[in-house]
Design an enzyme around this catalytic site. Structure first.
Site, PDB file in Angstrom:
ATOM      1  N   GLY A  54      44.750  47.697  44.645  1.00 31.25           N
ATOM      2  CA  GLY A  54      44.226  46.531  45.367  1.00 31.25           C
ATOM      3  C   GLY A  54      43.045  47.003  46.202  1.00 31.25           C
ATOM      4  N   ARG A  90      38.410  55.487  41.645  1.00 30.92           N
ATOM      5  CA  ARG A  90      38.404  54.171  40.992  1.00 30.92           C
ATOM      6  C   ARG A  90      37.035  53.534  41.222  1.00 30.92           C
ATOM      7  NH1 ARG A  90      43.372  50.386  41.312  1.00 30.92           N
ATOM      8  NH2 ARG A  90      42.352  49.736  39.404  1.00 30.92           N
ATOM      9  N   ASP A 242      37.600  42.466  43.538  1.00 29.22           N
ATOM     10  CA  ASP A 242      37.411  43.899  43.803  1.00 29.22           C
ATOM     11  C   ASP A 242      35.987  44.211  44.220  1.00 29.22           C
ATOM     12  OD1 ASP A 242      39.790  43.656  41.849  1.00 29.22           O
ATOM     13  OD2 ASP A 242      39.984  45.591  42.832  1.00 29.22           O
TER      14      ASP A 242
HETATM   15  O1  MRU Z   1      43.961  47.377  39.445  1.00 31.27           O
HETATM   16  P1  MRU Z   1      44.418  46.830  40.752  1.00 31.27           P
HETATM   17  O2  MRU Z   1      45.880  46.551  40.812  1.00 31.27           O
HETATM   18  O3  MRU Z   1      43.931  47.666  41.898  1.00 31.27           O
HETATM   19  O4  MRU Z   1      43.668  45.435  40.814  1.00 31.27           O
HETATM   20  C1  MRU Z   1      43.832  44.602  41.933  1.00 31.27           C
HETATM   21  C2  MRU Z   1      43.105  43.324  41.782  1.00 31.27           C
HETATM   22  O5  MRU Z   1      42.421  43.079  40.812  1.00 31.27           O
HETATM   23  C3  MRU Z   1      43.164  42.405  42.927  1.00 31.27           C
HETATM   24  O6  MRU Z   1      43.116  41.078  42.495  1.00 31.27           O
HETATM   25  C4  MRU Z   1      41.947  42.735  43.788  1.00 31.27           C
HETATM   26  O7  MRU Z   1      42.008  44.044  44.246  1.00 31.27           O
HETATM   27  C5  MRU Z   1      41.731  41.847  44.918  1.00 31.27           C
HETATM   28  S1  MRU Z   1      43.040  41.909  45.971  1.00 31.27           S
HETATM   29  C6  MRU Z   1      43.027  41.917  47.440  1.00 31.27           C
END
Ligand code: MRU
Length: 359
Positions: A54, A90, A242
């Site tokens: 996240g 990431r 993101d």
């Molecule tokens: O791959 P992740 O689990 O890190 O992806 C998370 C998301 O895509 C969320 O929707 C994004 O981080 C926004 S959340 C606050």
């Protein structure tokens, strides 16, 4: 937010051990395990392997990573190198580089002996700011849900994708924060939870959060959204992001774009909840410029769950020698987004409107 009736956050500094505690999210919803991060290597692993995930939570974790790194060496060259290691874990979530750059900027001219303490203070502030931003996003998003409820006078059906709840942040969440606030205001709500293959953050994390908060929800596989929108069973979509570009293009978990297209075709508002830390003001065109993370194909070929004997198990679901591609994010062009909900105000997905956040 609540877990078995107790309040919990995703990350905190534990002074007695001079370490950082997190929930290992890879094990949810089948096991709630708190683990310690003691070194920069622990933090790099935690972000890369998605013990934490996240965008906002990755940023906060990286800030604590800088503190743990500074205990090993507080030379500025070493800290810049540690920051690079964190940033490389990431590529898509901009909060990561936002947090690292903020720390480097604030400590570069400070005496090296004082750096670890100042970095810890900054990391604690970044954590606190995230809680406040997400709470404010909840209040601003709540106004939009109240408008829908005041017109409809019956249960508001909200579709969300991936996990943009409190597990993706420190507390409250982004897309789910207005939902948690609506529950506290007794607005009747029901959430459609997208599965979100390949890692199933919807089923594993969002559903677990909603159940713990006592919010009615139904789990749907990723292809259902369009159908229930056509049937009038979705009043509004809310997702996280993101990285949002200056032109309002939104990069979020893979599959967000398809839901936005279906919402647009069915004239359903599509809101994106975005802390300002997730807006990349340096990117003018999201579709062209946002880097898309490609992850290990094992996320596609394997699936984790509880087997018939009640034991945790990972099984293979594809033919031998099959090739997989695993794009983790996609970009939804601004024209499909109704509003962006930030901690300051709700804005239009345009360069003009987004630029006002810098005022
Ligand atoms: O791959 P992740 O689990 O890190 O992806 C998370 C998301 O895509 C969320 O929707 C994004 O981080 C926004 S959340 C606050």
């Amino acid at each position: 937010m609540l877990v078995d009736g107790n309040n919990l956050t995703t990350i905190w500094f534990y002074k007695a051990e001079d370490s950082v505690k997190i929930i290992d999210q890879r094990l949810l919803p089948h096991e709630l395990k708190i683990v310690n991060l003691n070194t920069l290597t622990d933090v790099v692993y935690a972000i890369k392997e998605m013990q934490v995930r996240g965008a906002p939570l990755i940023g906060v974790t990286a800030a604590y990573g800088m503190y743990l790194a500074s205990k090993e060496s507080s030379d500025i060259e070493k800290l810049i190198f540690s920051g690079k290691q964190l940033k490389n874990t990431r590529p898509t979530a901009v909060n990561l580089s936002w947090a690292v750059d903020k720390i480097i900027e604030n400590i570069k001219d400070i005496d090296k002996i004082k750096r670890p303490n100042i970095i810890l203070q900054l990391a604690n502030e970044i954590r606190e700011d995230d809680i406040n931003a997400c709470s404010n996003i909840g209040d601003n998003g709540l106004k939009l849900l109240e408008n829908i409820y005041n017109k409809k006078k019956s249960t508001v059906n909200i579709l969300t994708h991936c996990n943009a709840g409190w597990l993706a942040t420190v507390d409250w969440g982004t897309a789910l924060s207005p939902i948690f606030k609506a529950k506290r205001k007794d607005i009747p709500i029901h959430v459609w939870v997208d599965e979100t293959r390949p890692r199933n953050q919807g089923f594993n994390l969002t559903a677990w959060e909603l159940i713990n908060e006592g919010i009615p929800n139904s789990l749907i596989v990723d292809n259902v959204g369009g159908h229930i929108m056509q049937k009038g069973e979705v009043d509004v979509c809310i997702t996280g992001t993101d990285r949002t570009a200056l032109n309002g293009d939104v990069c979020n978990k893979i599959g967000t774009y398809l839901k936005a297209l279906a919402a647009y075709d069915n004239k359903i508002p599509f809101y994106v909840a975005a802390p300002i830390s997730s807006i990349d003001f340096s990117i003018k065109d999201g579709l062209k410029e946002i880097p898309i993370e490609e992850r290990d194909s094992k996320e596609v070929s394997l699936i984790y769950g509880i087997n018939s004997k009640g034991h945790k198990e990972t099984i293979k679901i594809i033919p031998e020698n099959a090739q997989c591609k695993n794009y983790a994010f996609d970009v939804t062009p601004a024209k499909y987004i109704t509003k962006i909900i930030t901690e300051k105000k709700n804005i239009d997905p345009t360069t003009e409107s987004i630029s006002t956040l810098l005022e």
